[in-house]
Design an enzyme around this catalytic site. Structure first.
Site, PDB file in Angstrom:
ATOM      1  N   SER A 320      28.105 -26.552 -14.035  1.00 47.41           N
ATOM      2  CA  SER A 320      28.316 -27.953 -13.740  1.00 47.41           C
ATOM      3  C   SER A 320      29.371 -28.615 -14.605  1.00 47.41           C
ATOM      4  CB  SER A 320      26.981 -28.693 -13.814  1.00 47.41           C
ATOM      5  OG  SER A 320      27.007 -29.849 -13.021  1.00 47.41           O
ATOM      6  N   LYS A 345      27.764 -24.923  -9.420  1.00 46.35           N
ATOM      7  CA  LYS A 345      26.965 -26.118  -9.121  1.00 46.35           C
ATOM      8  C   LYS A 345      27.907 -27.297  -8.966  1.00 46.35           C
ATOM      9  CE  LYS A 345      23.276 -29.144 -10.770  1.00 46.35           C
ATOM     10  NZ  LYS A 345      24.076 -30.383 -10.792  1.00 46.35           N
ATOM     11  N   GLN A 349      23.544 -35.585  -9.804  1.00 47.73           N
ATOM     12  CA  GLN A 349      22.247 -36.201  -9.556  1.00 47.73           C
ATOM     13  C   GLN A 349      22.153 -37.563 -10.247  1.00 47.73           C
ATOM     14  OE1 GLN A 349      22.384 -32.736 -10.397  1.00 47.73           O
ATOM     15  NE2 GLN A 349      22.367 -32.563  -8.178  1.00 47.73           N
TER      16      GLN A 349
END
Length: 494
Positions: A320, A345, A349
């Site tokens: 990420s 990823k 979120q």
């Protein structure tokens, strides 16, 4: 359009660019003027959007009535007593689970509290980032120097049981709560690695410090190379990065290696701020795409391109936020990446509090690389691919009984791979324990203190093999990826 986390907030809550256990940050979006060329189109679509909104509202209202009806029927008419709170919690968890998104989760008060503790300066556990992959809790990356790493856990290890209790059907957060515990206590994980047989790993929990930046200088071919390692992206990481970078520059480094191997991700604004320090000015560090396909960019504000070469170090445990920085180095900076393809990823979120201590963590955005690529489930590829020696990828040796001549199976194969890596040639690595394997075991035992030279792999020999292999892996002299990065940087400085 430009997007900066330091601008006035337009979206509240917490935005995560790491896996389930990752740290998070508030996200802000800079106010931008609407493109006049789109105004007419927006006006034409306004009536249609209102109609669609009304239809959606009616469907939602009918759905909520249905949920309430089912709840009342179960609560009043089910044959046994029902815990109303658990019933509601189950409904909330079920809605989020239906998204089939391993990074979205409903967290009850206890889980949310545990999650918050992981964002502090330290927490108690085994030190590993986990995610849900194909409904199986899977290790994304063990933290550097953590109990998980010391126990030999690796990225992509699947956790089948915790203390003998199956994780099948559990949510990610439920499994995390089982794994966590007080410092000094032990937890036994049943792990599946690749196609090998499941094996048990006992891990002693410890206090896990959230240390995010380390640095050193390494002499290579007459050049002073700075090695700057990022273990995660916390609130203070960018500030720490700048301090370490300044120190390395003052020491006269000729080149820099930015190492994000095994980094599970973290604060989005941290990686953006780090981009301001090393990504050429005017280039995008990251792009964020909302559900409507609207994209905003974070642009580096670096005044001048660094006058020394930079190389990134990546592996499958780079996740990420690590991937954002790696992609920016590669695409915006034109720098080399050494190592292996990253985890992949590409979602962001937002964590929202629900008023009673519970929280909803929901995937709300995609992040795109500097060039606008979405690397979700694909990862960032290195420009120079380098695998570590095979023993780096060995499973933990954990046989249920002694291994000796004529033994056959996966545990024998693991032992043979370990012996080979430690310099004791077993002659084969196919899982059949023959005479030469016994000689290799005896050779290993003879080189160790307090081991009987039996040629049989007993409990004490298992422990020494695991310990010696871990020390071999942690020895920088055996780090082929770092070795290659140093070579590349030193060549580029000349």
């Amino acid at each position: 359009m430009k997007w900066k986390t330091k601008a006035a907030a337009a979206v509240t809550g917490a935005v995560l660019v790491a896996g389930a256990g990752g740290v998070f940050a508030g996200m802000s979006i800079k106010d931008t003027e609407e493109d006049p060329s789109r105004s007419a189109s927006n006006a034409n679509n306004q009536v249609e959007n209102i109609e669609q909104s009304e239809e959606s509202s009616e469907a939602a209202e009918a759905g909520m009535e249905k949920i309430e009806q089912v709840y009342q029927m179960i609560n009043e008419q089910y044959v046994e007593d029902v815990d109303e709170k658990q019933l509601l919690e189950g409904a909330l968890e079920g809605m989020v689970k239906e998204l089939d998104d391993p990074h979205s989760a409903y967290m009850d008060q206890e889980t949310a509290n545990e999650f918050s503790q992981s964002l502090e300066s330290s927490f108690e556990g085994i030190g590993a980032e986990v995610s849900m992959v194909d409904d199986i809790v899977t290790i994304v990356s063990p933290f550097r120097d953590s109990p998980a790493e010391e126990a030999g856990l690796q990225p992509n290890d699947q956790i089948l049981k915790v203390d003998g209790e199956s994780t099948e059907g559990d949510s990610l957060n439920e499994t995390v709560l089982k794994i966590r515990g007080e410092k000094g206590s032990n937890v036994t994980l049943t792990v599946q690695r690749g196609s090998s047989d499941p094996f048990e790993v006992e891990v002693e929990r410890d206090e896990i410090p959230v240390e995010t930046v380390r640095s050193e200088t390494i002499e290579e071919n007459g050049q002073t190379i700075g090695h700057l390692e990022l273990t995660s992206f916390s609130e203070s990481t960018a500030e720490e990065f700048e301090e370490h970078l300044t120190k390395l520059e003052e020491e006269g480094m000729n080149g820099l290696i930015v190492d994000v191997r095994g980094n599970p991700g973290g604060f989005l604004n941290s990686v953006e701020d780090i981009g301001d320090l090393i990504i050429p000015g005017g280039e995008p560090v990251v792009q964020i795409e909302d559900p409507n396909g609207e994209t905003v960019r974070s642009i580096s504000k670096l005044d001048e391109r660094k006058d020394y070469p930079i190389v990134g170090l990546i592996d499958e445990g780079s996740v990420s936020a690590s991937e954002i920085l790696a992609a920016a180095l590669k695409e915006a900076g034109g720098y080399d990446l050494v190592g292996e393809t990253t985890y992949g990823k590409g979602t962001v979120q937002q964590s929202m509090q629900l008023g009673d201590g519970s929280e909803l963590k929901l995937s709300m955005f995609k992040w795109l690389t500097s060039d606008g690529n979405w690397i979700n489930e694909e990862g960032v590829e290195p420009t120079i691919e380098v695998r570590q020696p095979e023993y780096f990828y060995s499973a933990v040796l954990a046989p249920e009984e002694e291994l000796k001549q004529e033994s056959v199976g996966e545990q024998v194969k693991i032992a043979q791979q370990m012996l080979e890596g430690l310099g004791h040639d077993p002659g084969r690595t196919d899982g059949y324990f023959d005479e030469q394997t016994a000689e290799a075991v005896a050779s290993f035992q003879a080189a160790e203190e307090d081991l009987d030279e039996t040629g049989i792999i007993d409990e004490e020999t298992v422990s020494r093999l695991n310990q010696d292999l871990l020390e071999l892996i942690r020895d920088p002299e055996n780090d082929k990826q770092l070795e290659k990065a140093l070579e590349v940087v030193s060549e580029q400085t000349s």
